[in-house]
Design a protein around this motif. Structure first.
Motif, PDB file in Angstrom:
ATOM      1  N   GLU A  64       3.307 -43.981  -3.596  1.00 23.34           N
ATOM      2  CA  GLU A  64       3.327 -43.020  -5.145  1.00 23.34           C
ATOM      3  C   GLU A  64       2.795 -42.468  -5.914  1.00 23.34           C
ATOM      4  O   GLU A  64       3.431 -42.420  -6.633  1.00 23.34           O
ATOM      5  N   LYS A  65       1.615 -43.433  -5.835  1.00 24.38           N
ATOM      6  CA  LYS A  65       1.151 -42.649  -7.040  1.00 24.38           C
ATOM      7  C   LYS A  65      -0.699 -42.009  -5.767  1.00 24.38           C
ATOM      8  O   LYS A  65      -1.526 -42.158  -5.793  1.00 24.38           O
ATOM      9  N   GLY A  66       0.185 -41.240  -4.983  1.00 28.22           N
ATOM     10  CA  GLY A  66      -1.020 -40.304  -3.981  1.00 28.22           C
ATOM     11  C   GLY A  66      -2.179 -39.125  -5.227  1.00 28.22           C
ATOM     12  O   GLY A  66      -1.129 -38.832  -5.734  1.00 28.22           O
ATOM     13  N   ARG A  67      -3.377 -39.028  -4.996  1.00 28.96           N
ATOM     14  CA  ARG A  67      -4.548 -38.908  -6.182  1.00 28.96           C
ATOM     15  C   ARG A  67      -4.588 -37.841  -5.106  1.00 28.96           C
ATOM     16  O   ARG A  67      -5.641 -38.385  -3.711  1.00 28.96           O
ATOM     17  N   GLY A  68      -5.596 -36.889  -5.605  1.00 31.22           N
ATOM     18  CA  GLY A  68      -6.324 -35.725  -4.891  1.00 31.22           C
ATOM     19  C   GLY A  68      -7.208 -35.178  -6.048  1.00 31.22           C
ATOM     20  O   GLY A  68      -7.458 -36.875  -6.637  1.00 31.22           O
ATOM     21  N   PRO A 125     -14.929 -28.057  -0.779  1.00 35.46           N
ATOM     22  CA  PRO A 125     -15.399 -29.116   0.176  1.00 35.46           C
ATOM     23  C   PRO A 125     -13.982 -29.754   0.995  1.00 35.46           C
ATOM     24  O   PRO A 125     -14.871 -30.215   1.802  1.00 35.46           O
ATOM     25  N   ASN A 126     -13.235 -29.662   0.584  1.00 33.64           N
ATOM     26  CA  ASN A 126     -12.584 -30.189   1.232  1.00 33.64           C
ATOM     27  C   ASN A 126     -11.060 -29.761   1.667  1.00 33.64           C
ATOM     28  O   ASN A 126     -10.293 -31.264   1.741  1.00 33.64           O
ATOM     29  N   ASP A 127     -10.522 -28.387   1.100  1.00 36.43           N
ATOM     30  CA  ASP A 127      -9.177 -28.188   1.153  1.00 36.43           C
ATOM     31  C   ASP A 127      -9.013 -28.147   2.749  1.00 36.43           C
ATOM     32  O   ASP A 127      -9.829 -26.842   3.511  1.00 36.43           O
ATOM     33  N   ILE A 138      -8.989 -33.415   1.953  1.00 38.45           N
ATOM     34  CA  ILE A 138      -9.693 -35.027   1.706  1.00 38.45           C
ATOM     35  C   ILE A 138      -9.992 -35.290   0.579  1.00 38.45           C
ATOM     36  O   ILE A 138     -10.507 -34.477   0.286  1.00 38.45           O
ATOM     37  N   LEU A 139      -9.899 -36.766   0.376  1.00 40.59           N
ATOM     38  CA  LEU A 139     -10.509 -37.175  -0.891  1.00 40.59           C
ATOM     39  C   LEU A 139     -11.533 -38.250  -0.865  1.00 40.59           C
ATOM     40  O   LEU A 139     -10.881 -39.805  -0.316  1.00 40.59           O
ATOM     41  N   ALA A 140     -13.159 -38.945  -0.827  1.00 39.06           N
ATOM     42  CA  ALA A 140     -13.344 -39.410  -0.438  1.00 39.06           C
ATOM     43  C   ALA A 140     -13.941 -40.342  -1.804  1.00 39.06           C
ATOM     44  O   ALA A 140     -14.371 -39.134  -1.849  1.00 39.06           O
ATOM     45  N   GLY A 155     -10.167 -40.393   2.313  1.00 40.65           N
ATOM     46  CA  GLY A 155      -8.893 -40.350   2.465  1.00 40.65           C
ATOM     47  C   GLY A 155      -8.198 -38.525   2.525  1.00 40.65           C
ATOM     48  O   GLY A 155      -8.920 -37.909   2.834  1.00 40.65           O
ATOM     49  N   ILE A 156      -7.077 -39.295   3.611  1.00 40.36           N
ATOM     50  CA  ILE A 156      -7.051 -37.411   4.263  1.00 40.36           C
ATOM     51  C   ILE A 156      -5.232 -37.424   4.148  1.00 40.36           C
ATOM     52  O   ILE A 156      -4.502 -38.003   4.716  1.00 40.36           O
ATOM     53  N   GLY A 157      -5.039 -36.207   3.644  1.00 34.88           N
ATOM     54  CA  GLY A 157      -3.352 -35.772   3.408  1.00 34.88           C
ATOM     55  C   GLY A 157      -3.433 -34.433   3.687  1.00 34.88           C
ATOM     56  O   GLY A 157      -4.068 -34.149   4.364  1.00 34.88           O
TER      57      GLY A 157
HETATM   58  C1  BTN Z   1      -7.073 -32.866  -2.514  1.00 33.36           C
HETATM   59  O1  BTN Z   1      -7.069 -32.524  -1.845  1.00 33.36           O
HETATM   60  O2  BTN Z   1      -7.828 -32.960  -3.708  1.00 33.36           O
HETATM   61  C2  BTN Z   1      -7.483 -34.147  -1.426  1.00 33.36           C
HETATM   62  C3  BTN Z   1      -5.767 -34.896  -1.144  1.00 33.36           C
HETATM   63  C4  BTN Z   1      -6.374 -36.252  -0.762  1.00 33.36           C
HETATM   64  C5  BTN Z   1      -4.471 -36.988  -0.428  1.00 33.36           C
HETATM   65  C6  BTN Z   1      -4.996 -38.424   0.700  1.00 33.36           C
HETATM   66  S1  BTN Z   1      -3.316 -38.439   1.247  1.00 33.36           S
HETATM   67  C7  BTN Z   1      -4.464 -40.372   2.048  1.00 33.36           C
HETATM   68  C8  BTN Z   1      -5.194 -40.323   0.478  1.00 33.36           C
HETATM   69  N1  BTN Z   1      -4.640 -41.331  -0.408  1.00 33.36           N
HETATM   70  C9  BTN Z   1      -4.503 -40.734  -1.801  1.00 33.36           C
HETATM   71  O3  BTN Z   1      -3.785 -41.650  -2.342  1.00 33.36           O
HETATM   72  N2  BTN Z   1      -5.437 -39.627  -1.316  1.00 33.36           N
HETATM   73  C10 BTN Z   1      -5.012 -39.248  -0.046  1.00 33.36           C
END
Ligand code: BTN
Length: 274
Positions: A64-68, A125-127, A138-140, A155-157
């Motif tokens: 519901e609140k996925g974060r980038g 670094p992460n796309d 990726i969101l580390a 975090g990997i989406g």
């Molecule tokens: C980005 O490209 O900005 C990073 C995106 C990361 C998304 C993944 S989905 C699983 C995990 N949970 C989150 O809320 N974010 C990461």
């Protein structure tokens, strides 16, 4: 821990993920039907102080609140994509934090290649990018205690089975998915197990050998290497030529003055194809 329910769809189940794993490195796999963010859940997961070295994984059908990065929203509709966080106690110096993002990107790229045949490049670094469109990110995030990273949440989406119409209009031109690229759908559990297998081998290299094996693997995937770029790192924009990447994951930029600058975090904002 955030509210959640056991696995929802047939292709996202801890049992199926366990079946695809190659070793006993992993300690726990939690699958949510819906969660705020798997990273937020990973940061809140109780870990004992003396917990032995091993990994836990949190996956969710939807967030519901996925974060980038940079507090951006990560679109996480149900039933289609991969939303995954790997939780570890790496006990590495905080200066090596950029390597955790690299680890997530390399493991994802290798698993995507194996499972779908798609070759991704990495926009530092992460796309995870294919033909200039974003397939994943990726969101580390890390917590440091006594000068060592005591908890890392990687975090990997990955946009796996999303159709064009699953993306909101503002990102549908910039995003892609494995389904859009290949015309095929893929099992999320199989891809997650593959990411975990790829992650484990690289994580052990990072812990026991250091960053250079990861950096060596990253160089050919890096879309910006040998290119002029513009980078935003929170301060004034930096323009320069990307010369290399250090063993701790920082970009080495040759500035117009001829001076060199190492950048550990930020975002490449131009040109469009890097
Ligand atoms: C980005 O490209 O900005 C990073 C995106 C990361 C998304 C993944 S989905 C699983 C995990 N949970 C989150 O809320 N974010 C990461």
């Amino acid at each position: 821990m955030e509210e959640g329910h056991p696995a929802p769809s047939p292709d996202l189940s801890p049992e199926e993920i366990w079946q695809g794993l190659k070793s006993r490195f992993w300690k726990e796999i939690i699958c949510y039907k819906s969660v705020g963010s798997t990273n937020t859940a990973g940061l809140a997961l109780p870990l004992a102080d003396d917990e032995e070295e091993s990994g836990r994984v949190i996956a969710a059908d939807s967030q519901e609140k996925g974060r980038g990065r940079f507090d951006r929203r990560w679109i996480s509709p149900p039933g289609v994509n991969i939303h995954l966080s790997i939780v570890l106690r790496p006990e590495i110096p905080p200066g090596n934090a950029p390597l955790l993002t690299m680890l997530g990107a390399l493991a994802s790229a290798a698993a995507i290649k194996k499972e779908t045949g798609i070759a991704v490049s990495v926009k530092w670094p992460n796309d995870l990018v294919v033909s200039g469109k974003k397939l994943g990110g990726i969101l580390a995030e890390a917590r440091t205690v006594n000068g060592l990273i005591s908890r890392a949440v990687i975090g990997i989406g990955i946009n796996l089975n999303a159709r064009f119409e699953d993306f909101p209009p503002e990102i549908s031109e910039k995003a892609t998915s494995a389904l859009i690229l290949t015309g095929s759908t893929f099992s999320r559990s199989a891809v997650i197990a593959s990411i975990m297998n790829e992650f484990e081998t690289r994580y052990k290299k990072l812990k026991y050998i250091g960053g250079f094996p990861l950096v060596r693997e990253m160089r050919p995937l890096l879309s910006s290497l040998g290119r002029e770029v513009v980078i935003s790192d929170g301060g004034p924009e930096i323009s320069g030529f990307v010369e290399d990447i250090t063993d701790d994951g920082r970009l080495i930029i040759c500035l117009p003055s001829g001076a060199r600058k190492k950048i550990g975090s930020g975002e490449i904002i131009g040109p469009d194809d890097v």
